[in-house]
Design a protein around this motif. Sequence first.
Motif, mmCIF file in Angstrom:
data_model
loop_
_atom_site.group_PDB
_atom_site.id
_atom_site.type_symbol
_atom_site.label_atom_id
_atom_site.label_comp_id
_atom_site.label_asym_id
_atom_site.label_seq_id
_atom_site.Cartn_x
_atom_site.Cartn_y
_atom_site.Cartn_z
ATOM 1 N N SER A 143 39.405 -1.859 34.661
ATOM 2 C CA SER A 143 40.037 -3.865 34.801
ATOM 3 C C SER A 143 39.246 -4.396 35.187
ATOM 4 N N VAL A 144 38.910 -3.626 36.708
ATOM 5 C CA VAL A 144 38.630 -4.752 37.570
ATOM 6 C C VAL A 144 36.315 -4.821 37.202
ATOM 7 N N THR A 145 36.188 -3.436 36.647
ATOM 8 C CA THR A 145 34.783 -4.183 35.836
ATOM 9 C C THR A 145 34.830 -5.053 35.055
ATOM 10 N N VAL A 146 35.594 -4.960 33.747
ATOM 11 C CA VAL A 146 35.961 -5.981 33.296
ATOM 12 C C VAL A 146 35.839 -7.734 33.670
ATOM 13 N N ASP A 147 36.803 -7.804 34.456
ATOM 14 C CA ASP A 147 37.283 -9.272 35.306
ATOM 15 C C ASP A 147 35.978 -9.688 35.753
ATOM 16 N N ASP A 148 34.962 -9.061 37.026
ATOM 17 C CA ASP A 148 34.318 -9.029 37.043
ATOM 18 C C ASP A 148 32.806 -9.483 36.291
ATOM 19 N N GLN A 149 32.785 -8.714 35.019
ATOM 20 C CA GLN A 149 31.669 -8.871 34.218
ATOM 21 C C GLN A 149 32.264 -10.375 33.004
ATOM 22 N N VAL A 150 33.884 -10.759 33.168
ATOM 23 C CA VAL A 150 33.837 -11.853 32.534
ATOM 24 C C VAL A 150 32.948 -13.088 33.570
ATOM 25 N N GLN A 151 33.250 -13.015 34.774
ATOM 26 C CA GLN A 151 33.099 -14.165 35.330
ATOM 27 C C GLN A 151 31.801 -14.574 35.609
ATOM 28 N N LYS A 152 31.468 -13.182 35.871
ATOM 29 C CA LYS A 152 29.883 -13.794 35.473
ATOM 30 C C LYS A 152 29.612 -14.483 34.041
ATOM 31 N N GLU A 153 30.111 -14.281 32.742
ATOM 32 C CA GLU A 153 29.370 -15.004 31.570
ATOM 33 C C GLU A 153 30.401 -16.214 31.803
ATOM 34 N N ARG A 154 31.409 -16.523 32.517
ATOM 35 C CA ARG A 154 31.716 -17.816 32.287
ATOM 36 C C ARG A 154 30.907 -18.653 33.337
ATOM 37 N N SER A 155 30.660 -18.541 34.460
ATOM 38 C CA SER A 155 29.625 -19.396 35.436
ATOM 39 C C SER A 155 28.144 -19.248 34.292
ATOM 40 N N LYS A 156 27.923 -18.668 33.915
ATOM 41 C CA LYS A 156 27.096 -18.129 32.825
ATOM 42 C C LYS A 156 26.538 -19.159 31.820
ATOM 43 N N SER A 157 27.640 -19.012 31.386
ATOM 44 C CA SER A 157 28.537 -20.597 30.545
ATOM 45 C C SER A 157 28.247 -21.665 30.708
ATOM 46 N N LEU A 158 28.713 -22.346 32.261
ATOM 47 C CA LEU A 158 28.551 -23.345 32.541
ATOM 48 C C LEU A 158 27.436 -24.142 33.308
ATOM 49 N N SER A 159 26.250 -22.743 33.369
ATOM 50 C CA SER A 159 24.944 -23.367 34.043
ATOM 51 C C SER A 159 23.718 -24.300 33.092
ATOM 52 N N VAL A 160 24.721 -24.257 31.440
ATOM 53 C CA VAL A 160 23.837 -25.850 31.044
ATOM 54 C C VAL A 160 23.967 -26.743 31.901
ATOM 55 N N PHE A 161 25.369 -27.234 32.844
ATOM 56 C CA PHE A 161 25.604 -28.184 33.108
ATOM 57 C C PHE A 161 25.162 -28.508 34.607
ATOM 58 N N GLY A 162 24.333 -27.773 34.607
ATOM 59 C CA GLY A 162 24.013 -27.219 36.431
ATOM 60 C C GLY A 162 24.333 -26.295 37.325
ATOM 61 N N ALA A 163 23.478 -26.562 38.185
ATOM 62 C CA ALA A 163 23.760 -25.043 39.475
ATOM 63 C C ALA A 163 25.227 -25.749 39.590
ATOM 64 N N LEU A 164 25.464 -26.804 40.017
ATOM 65 C CA LEU A 164 26.350 -27.207 41.162
ATOM 66 C C LEU A 164 27.766 -27.931 39.758
ATOM 67 N N VAL A 165 28.949 -27.147 39.508
ATOM 68 C CA VAL A 165 29.333 -27.863 38.682
ATOM 69 C C VAL A 165 31.069 -28.513 39.322
ATOM 70 N N SER A 166 31.845 -29.861 38.992
ATOM 71 C CA SER A 166 32.695 -30.136 39.075
ATOM 72 C C SER A 166 33.612 -28.471 39.307
ATOM 73 N N PRO A 167 34.569 -28.754 40.226
ATOM 74 C CA PRO A 167 35.921 -27.885 39.684
ATOM 75 C C PRO A 167 36.645 -27.921 38.411
ATOM 76 N N LYS A 168 36.801 -29.540 38.016
ATOM 77 C CA LYS A 168 37.444 -29.576 36.906
ATOM 78 C C LYS A 168 36.772 -29.135 36.039
ATOM 79 N N LEU A 169 35.404 -28.689 35.827
ATOM 80 C CA LEU A 169 35.154 -28.558 35.023
ATOM 81 C C LEU A 169 35.342 -27.034 34.578
ATOM 82 N N ARG A 170 35.162 -26.144 36.029
ATOM 83 C CA ARG A 170 35.630 -24.900 35.424
ATOM 84 C C ARG A 170 37.290 -24.326 35.429
ATOM 85 N N GLY A 171 38.010 -26.379 35.764
ATOM 86 C CA GLY A 171 39.241 -25.683 35.539
ATOM 87 C C GLY A 171 39.587 -26.163 34.074
#
Length: 208
Positions: A143-171
């Motif tokens: 479960s921990v391994t999968v959670d780490d990979q999911v966090q990476k994929e989430r960040s990767k999907s938002l990278s098209v909007f820049g390196a620093l995105v609004s916390p509201k966008l992550r929300g």
Amino acid sequence: MGQEEEKGCSENGVESKEEEQDEQENNVLRFLDSLDSYLVLMDSLSSTLRQGWMELASARHSMGASRLNSALFDLKHHNAATSLEVNHHDDTTMQQTYFNLCKWASPDTQNLCSKETKLEEGELLQRKASSPQIRHRGASRSSVTVDDQVQKERSKSLSVFGALVSPKLRGAQLSFETALETLVEIANIRSSILCTHDQVQEGMKTMT
């Protein structure tokens, strides 16, 4: 002897009717419980989507329309990050369809996602009592391994909007992800409603 046999047959008939009534009552209770869960999930879905749209609007306001718009989307072909698995459960008493959501399944994490799905399916079955601590530790590491990979994929999907995105966008991302999970739960509940409805109808026919 004849009277005793008739008495025994009569008692067996009464017991059989009582069992049928108990089974029918249980089917009705499951049907009503499924309906209640369906209504609760629909209300939760509405609230989650409303929150997601509000967070997305807030992120667009804080980041600016130039940084958060559809023109930044990469329109090239990509593998689906999320997939839906359909499983059919058939036995002598019911036929029901189950939906399993596999999120953020990139080529690097597809095997992990598959393992997680199999683990969730395994929890629905009866497990043996041997070595419970070993199974628990193994499931925790996975479960921990999968959670780490999911966090990476989430960040990767938002990278098209820049390196620093609004916390509201992550929300907003998490809200819409939660909404997708809720939709799958609604699909499973709807499948359960249809299944128990058929059982109730069949029970009414046999009792009449």
